[in-house]
Design a protein around this motif. Sequence first.
Motif, short mmCIF file in Angstrom:
data_model
loop_
_atom_site.label_atom_id
_atom_site.label_comp_id
_atom_site.label_asym_id
_atom_site.label_seq_id
_atom_site.Cartn_x
_atom_site.Cartn_y
_atom_site.Cartn_z
N PRO A 162 -7.83 11.27 45.01
CA PRO A 162 -8.81 10.95 43.97
C PRO A 162 -8.96 9.43 43.84
CG PRO A 162 -7.27 12.62 43.18
CD PRO A 162 -6.75 12.13 44.49
N THR A 163 -7.84 8.70 43.83
CA THR A 163 -7.89 7.24 43.85
C THR A 163 -6.95 6.75 44.94
OG1 THR A 163 -8.42 7.17 41.50
CG2 THR A 163 -7.66 5.13 42.47
N TYR A 196 -5.04 3.64 46.24
CA TYR A 196 -4.49 2.32 45.93
C TYR A 196 -3.90 1.69 47.19
CZ TYR A 196 -4.64 4.03 41.12
OH TYR A 196 -5.05 4.54 39.91
N ASP A 252 0.14 -6.73 41.66
CA ASP A 252 -1.30 -6.42 41.57
C ASP A 252 -1.69 -5.50 42.71
OD1 ASP A 252 -1.71 -8.11 39.36
OD2 ASP A 252 -1.94 -9.85 40.65
N VAL A 253 -2.29 -4.38 42.37
CA VAL A 253 -2.68 -3.41 43.39
C VAL A 253 -4.19 -3.50 43.63
CG1 VAL A 253 -3.15 -1.45 41.85
CG2 VAL A 253 -2.10 -1.03 44.09
N GLY A 254 -4.65 -3.04 44.79
CA GLY A 254 -6.09 -3.02 45.06
C GLY A 254 -6.56 -1.60 45.36
N TYR A 255 -7.82 -1.48 45.77
CA TYR A 255 -8.39 -0.17 46.06
C TYR A 255 -8.99 -0.14 47.46
CZ TYR A 255 -7.90 0.54 41.07
OH TYR A 255 -7.38 0.65 39.81
N ALA A 283 -11.29 2.77 50.19
CA ALA A 283 -12.25 3.88 50.12
C ALA A 283 -11.78 5.08 50.91
CB ALA A 283 -13.60 3.41 50.66
N GLN A 284 -11.81 6.25 50.27
CA GLN A 284 -11.37 7.45 50.99
C GLN A 284 -12.34 7.82 52.11
OE1 GLN A 284 -13.06 10.82 50.40
NE2 GLN A 284 -12.53 11.17 48.25
N ILE A 291 1.26 0.05 37.41
CA ILE A 291 -0.02 0.77 37.40
C ILE A 291 -0.14 1.64 36.15
CG2 ILE A 291 -1.36 2.59 38.55
CD1 ILE A 291 -0.24 1.54 41.23
N ILE A 296 -3.09 2.71 33.68
CA ILE A 296 -3.89 3.68 34.44
C ILE A 296 -3.11 4.99 34.59
CG2 ILE A 296 -4.79 4.14 36.77
CD1 ILE A 296 -5.39 1.07 36.93
N THR A 341 -16.30 8.38 46.43
CA THR A 341 -16.11 6.93 46.51
C THR A 341 -17.00 6.28 45.45
OG1 THR A 341 -15.58 7.06 48.87
CG2 THR A 341 -16.15 4.90 48.01
N TYR A 373 -15.33 -1.87 45.16
CA TYR A 373 -14.89 -0.53 44.78
C TYR A 373 -14.30 -0.52 43.39
CZ TYR A 373 -15.46 0.46 49.71
OH TYR A 373 -16.00 0.62 50.96
N GLN A 403 -12.08 5.90 40.15
CA GLN A 403 -12.64 7.01 39.36
C GLN A 403 -11.72 7.40 38.21
OE1 GLN A 403 -11.30 10.55 39.70
NE2 GLN A 403 -11.87 11.00 41.83
N THR A 449 -6.23 -9.15 42.01
CA THR A 449 -7.28 -8.14 42.21
C THR A 449 -7.85 -7.76 40.83
OG1 THR A 449 -5.85 -6.22 41.92
CG2 THR A 449 -5.92 -7.19 44.13
N TRP A 460 -7.70 -4.83 39.54
CA TRP A 460 -7.22 -3.47 39.24
C TRP A 460 -7.21 -3.14 37.76
CZ3 TRP A 460 -2.42 -1.91 37.02
CH2 TRP A 460 -1.54 -2.95 36.73
N ASP A 474 -7.64 2.66 32.31
CA ASP A 474 -8.15 3.93 31.80
C ASP A 474 -9.24 3.67 30.75
OD1 ASP A 474 -6.43 5.43 33.37
OD2 ASP A 474 -5.17 6.14 31.71
#
Lengths: 260, 260
Positions: A54-55, A57, A85-88, A90-91, A213, A217, B55, B88, B91, B157, B159, B165
Amino acid sequence: MRWARFDDAGTPRYGLVEGDTLRVIEGDPFAGHSLTDRVLPLAEVTLMVPVVPPTFYCVGLNYAAHVREVAERAGQVPNLPTQPDVGYRAQSALIPHDAPIIIPRDATEKVQYEGELVVVIGRQARHLTEETALDCVLGYTIGNDVSERSWQKSDRTLWRAKNADTFKPMGPWIDTEARLEDMETIVRVNGDVTTRFRTADMIFGVRDFLVAITRYITLQPGDVIWMGTDGHAPNLRPGDRVEVEITGIGTLSNPVTAEE
Amino acid sequence: MRWARFDDAGTPRYGLVEGDTLRVIEGDPFAGHSLTDRVLPLAEVTLMVPVVPPTFYCVGLNYAAHVREVAERAGQVPNLPTQPDVGYRAQSALIPHDAPIIIPRDATEKVQYEGELVVVIGRQARHLTEETALDCVLGYTIGNDVSERSWQKSDRTLWRAKNADTFKPMGPWIDTEARLEDMETIVRVNGDVTTRFRTADMIFGVRDFLVAITRYITLQPGDVIWMGTDGHAPNLRPGDRVEVEITGIGTLSNPVTAEE
């Protein structure tokens, strides 16, 4: 336990790896499952990515040697991260074990790999602590963070540099018993070892990221966190095969081709 | 046509908005649907986000006045994008119309909104051209790109600055007939208009992004592209209600609360 996801005549289905066979299950590793009597030879199965997150990271810089390498190439002073710090990603870029990495027509020769440990989240989690963090982890798989370095420099974001179709091989399966402290990451190109590092030598560990995170989140079942890479990688060329092995999990292997 | 997604006693289901009622359908706007005889009063329905995107694309800087505002605040020279680089978002941050935006406990007072047009992809697409680009668009909805500006500066980033949330309200529904050239985006906080701009005044338009993205990436049914915002926004405070209206689509309205 090793959870593999495979293409069952057009339907994605999960199975448990038992030696060189796959025991088909009903259900999935997240919502619950039951065993069936169907057992397939693993060699005859077409694996799919072990989960569609779904997400998605991804940790950018998480190994000190890699941060120094990246800075050196850019002619800059290394700047070690001071917080997780985390990033994203694309699936849409995910491909399974054995599927080809396709180098886009207008890419430069600077298409490179990064072998990464992938944490797979098993259950919903928020406000985790150091003590409870790992409770939400189902297991580990392997990722190859393919990047086009000229786009990484020229574009405002990492969208095509890191997320072009096929740039995110992930698999071959999810291992629930591998121990982080025993892991070594070994990358081979055409059989030659090009990178090798202790997987646990991270600047911020798995627990640190899970705590950070989930302070803000909610993690969901099936989310994945790619934990970054160490060292430096040579360019991949059409015809190459790149393998990322992590002790206790397995080997993610993908051929490299050029877009037609 | 207006596609709304709602909570049908725990099951997400789609319906078509007909005046102040909702006609329940079987299926969804992507794979196909059929009408049912069930009609519900719209006011009694709990809306959900109109789609959970595989995405989630987001355009950072896409209106000239906004780029100048951002640069001015940072004491920098405005640097207009020269190509359509997309980013990005997560979701996990999405919430529907009317759900509360929750300001995290340790956020500063600099929590701000950005009213954005959202493009919803209806079918798989790759290698689109200027002529064919809009064929893959199902319709439009509205997004509110909530940001914590101190984290946007301090972190490597976006994030938590952009993806904590509840920081991504989206809705209320997908409109398939709204015309981009007729749209105005109007943001109100507690009923007072704070931002107002021609939605089509983009540096790079919807077609430009669809062509650029699909040169490297396959778009999937349900993917969303948030098109950026114009102008400058004041801080949101607990107790506020923020509304983003776009002509021809509707109004996305969300209350603001503080984390307990």
